[in-house]
Design an enzyme around this catalytic site. Structure first.
Site, PDB file in Angstrom:
ATOM      1  N   LYS A 172      98.245  66.558 -26.396  1.00  0.00           N
ATOM      2  CA  LYS A 172      96.935  65.903 -26.550  1.00  0.00           C
ATOM      3  C   LYS A 172      96.547  65.906 -28.024  1.00  0.00           C
ATOM      4  CE  LYS A 172      92.268  66.214 -24.456  1.00  0.00           C
ATOM      5  NZ  LYS A 172      91.428  66.982 -23.503  1.00  0.00           N
ATOM      6  N   SER A 178      89.167  64.320 -20.087  1.00  0.00           N
ATOM      7  CA  SER A 178      89.526  63.631 -21.306  1.00  0.00           C
ATOM      8  C   SER A 178      91.023  63.628 -21.609  1.00  0.00           C
ATOM      9  CB  SER A 178      88.786  64.271 -22.486  1.00  0.00           C
ATOM     10  OG  SER A 178      89.176  65.616 -22.649  1.00  0.00           O
ATOM     11  N   SER A 197      88.786  68.670 -18.020  1.00  0.00           N
ATOM     12  CA  SER A 197      89.628  67.631 -18.623  1.00  0.00           C
ATOM     13  C   SER A 197      91.125  67.761 -18.383  1.00  0.00           C
ATOM     14  CB  SER A 197      89.389  67.569 -20.125  1.00  0.00           C
ATOM     15  OG  SER A 197      88.194  66.885 -20.371  1.00  0.00           O
TER      16      SER A 197
HETATM   17  N1  GLN Z   1      83.828  65.626 -18.591  1.00  0.00           N
HETATM   18  C1  GLN Z   1      83.571  66.820 -19.323  1.00  0.00           C
HETATM   19  C2  GLN Z   1      82.828  66.525 -20.597  1.00  0.00           C
HETATM   20  O1  GLN Z   1      82.678  65.396 -20.914  1.00  0.00           O
HETATM   21  C3  GLN Z   1      84.832  67.556 -19.548  1.00  0.00           C
HETATM   22  C4  GLN Z   1      85.413  67.458 -20.894  1.00  0.00           C
HETATM   23  C5  GLN Z   1      86.523  68.426 -21.138  1.00  0.00           C
HETATM   24  O2  GLN Z   1      86.883  69.231 -20.290  1.00  0.00           O
HETATM   25  N2  GLN Z   1      87.036  68.384 -22.351  1.00  0.00           N
HETATM   26  O3  GLN Z   1      82.403  67.399 -21.283  1.00  0.00           O
END
Ligand code: GLN
Length: 479
Positions: free
Chosen positions: A80, A155, A179
């Site tokens: 990532k 994400s 994410s």
């Molecule tokens: N959807 C969550 C957020 O927007 C999770 C993001 C993540 O785990 N990086 O914060």
């Protein structure tokens, strides 16, 4: 599809040992798959064909000279783009980091390299890992390989799409509030968020430091476990790593007989989609048939998790993102107007909407006069959420919940930020409590993958993975 791109970590290593495959051949298979698939999917932000081929040649030479092969020899990994790999860009999906060339490997990357992996490239994400669909990348959205009209989740959507489409063996993601788990579920993969502090965050571009963790997206629990065993453990470069982490590369007792699995009723009540509801109840039935004791439990603070998460994470993010002044990292820019003015202008130009929204919210909730009402109140609720889990873990070994309220949604269909935040309803509490959790694919009557989440006690990652593997065996899911 070339069968090489579907091989597991164990079978790649075995074929290399038996000289039935060369690493160069394997890397070329992935690279040609990326060339033919990724224009349509957009999983990668950067493909390192030369670096991957050079690493493959070096590994083949070691094999020829009869060296012992490390455990992950030949595993091809996508990373990532919020995790640093020396020599490759790291934008975290943001224009403010365009041109940033990190001078070091993240600890997880250094450990994977030492274990014999080949890094093939960097994957797309929502900007600074803020989002649940990978549509909020500053570069382009990623599509779901199972249905390109739909999001891959986020994400870590680039990592999930890359694994699901056979463009790498496994991938690294990061999970602050879901994410890894949600994109795994949307793409039909296994995704593991290990216990907070069991894997080093050194080299992870921070979003909310008290919840960020790195973990694998993989096609099986066995593959995910191999990656975790290689990356976990104390790191002097991350003071929040736990001193005694022992994540085993091998499965222990995977039998489900006698395992006590709790199903929180508040989570079941939060499911809005019939397919997800049916999949969860089919999973509960299989668990019972395999000898587990399934118990209904209650986590009364469940509804408080998303609001609490969206007070604490913007607060931490506003502080973490303060370092990006548009001048120190990335492209050299115009400094003629003085640092303060130049930085304000560049931050305005280069951050996308979601980071700006969170910086604004976080700065507000931390400000004098409001911190007690928001930030400190949220921290007190966080303690209640932790206590809720501690109480149910006196009765059960693990919890089973859905991952997301629906299967993957169409691109562009969740436009309202608050609706996007609701994607995290089954995920945020685990993050606030620092617990380990795994998403695994479960049977569904629909066309799109559905995942279930297993949640473990803090530090009990080995048990979590054993039960996940037992469940995976009890639930054959067609790919
Ligand atoms: N959807 C969550 C957020 O927007 C999770 C993001 C993540 O785990 N990086 O914060």
């Amino acid at each position: 599809m070339n069968e090489l791109v579907g091989l597991s970590i164990g079978s790649i290593r075995q074929r290399l040992v038996d000289c039935q495959l060369s690493t160069v051949e394997l890397v070329d298979a992935y690279l040609s798959h990326i060339s033919s698939q990724d224009r349509a999917l957009g999983s990668f932000l950067h493909v390192d064909a030369d670096g991957a081929r050079a690493a493959a040649r070096a590994l083949d030479q070691r094999i020829q000279s009869g060296d012992d092969l490390p455990r992950l020899a030949g595993t091809v990994v996508a990373v990532k783009d919020n995790i640093t790999v020396k020599g490759l860009p790291a934008t975290a999906g943001s224009r403010i980091l365009a041109g940033y060339d990190p001078p070091y490997d993240a600890t997880v990357v250094a450990r994977l390299r030492a274990a014999g992996v080949i890094i093939i490239g960097k994957t797309n994400l929502d900007e600074f890992a803020m989002g649940a669909s990978t549509e909020q990348s500053a570069w382009h959205p990623t599509k779901n390989p199972r249905d390109p009209e739909r999001v891959p989740g986020g994400s870590s959507g680039g990592s999930a799409a890359a694994v699901a489409a056979g463009m790498c063996t496994v991938a690294l993601g990061s999970d602050t509030g879901g994410s890894i788990r949600q994109p795994a579920a949307f793409c039909g993969l296994v995704g593991v968020r290990p216990t907070y502090g069991s894997v080093s965050r050194y080299g992870l571009i921070a979003m909310a430091s008290s919840m960020d963790v790195i973990g694998p997206l993989a096609r099986s629990v066995a593959d995910a476990r191999q990656v975790l065993a290689a990356i976990a453990g104390y790191d002097p470069d991350d003071a929040t790593t736990l001193p005694h982490v022992n994540l085993s590369a091998r499965a222990g007792q995977t039998s489900l007989t006698g395992r006590r699995v709790g199903v929180p009723k508040e989570y079941v009540a939060g499911i809005t989609d019939q397919e997800v509801r049916d999949s969860l109840s089919a999973t509960v039935d299989r668990l019972g048939a395999a000898g587990a004791e399934v118990i209904e439990v209650s986590l009364p603070t469940t509804a408080l998790a998303v609001p609490t998460y969206y007070v604490i994470t913007p607060a931490e993010a506003s502080s973490n993102l303060a370092r990006y002044d548009g001048l120190r990292f990335g492209q050299p820019s115009d400094r003629t107007h003085g640092h303060g003015a130049a930085s304000a202008r560049l931050r305005g130009q280069l951050f996308g909407r979601e980071p700006k929204r969170r910086i604004t919210i976080g700065t507000f909730t931390l400000s004098a006069g409001y911190a007690d009402r928001y930030y400190h109140a949220a921290q007190r609720v966080r303690t209640l959420i932790r206590q809720d889990f501690a109480r149910v873990f006196d009765q059960v070994d693990l919890l089973l919940t859905p991952v997301a309220p629906t299967p993957a949604f169409p691109l562009g269909s969740v436009a309202d930020p608050l609706a996007m935040y609701q994607q995290d309803i089954f995920l945020a509490a685990v993050s606030l409590a620092g617990l380990p959790a795994a998403a695994i694919p479960v049977p569904t009557s629909g066309q799109l993958p559905v995942g279930a989440q297993l949640i473990g006690r803090s530090g009990d990652d080995n048990l979590l993975l054993d039960v996940a593997e037992g469940l995976e065996q009890a639930l054959p899911v067609s790919p």
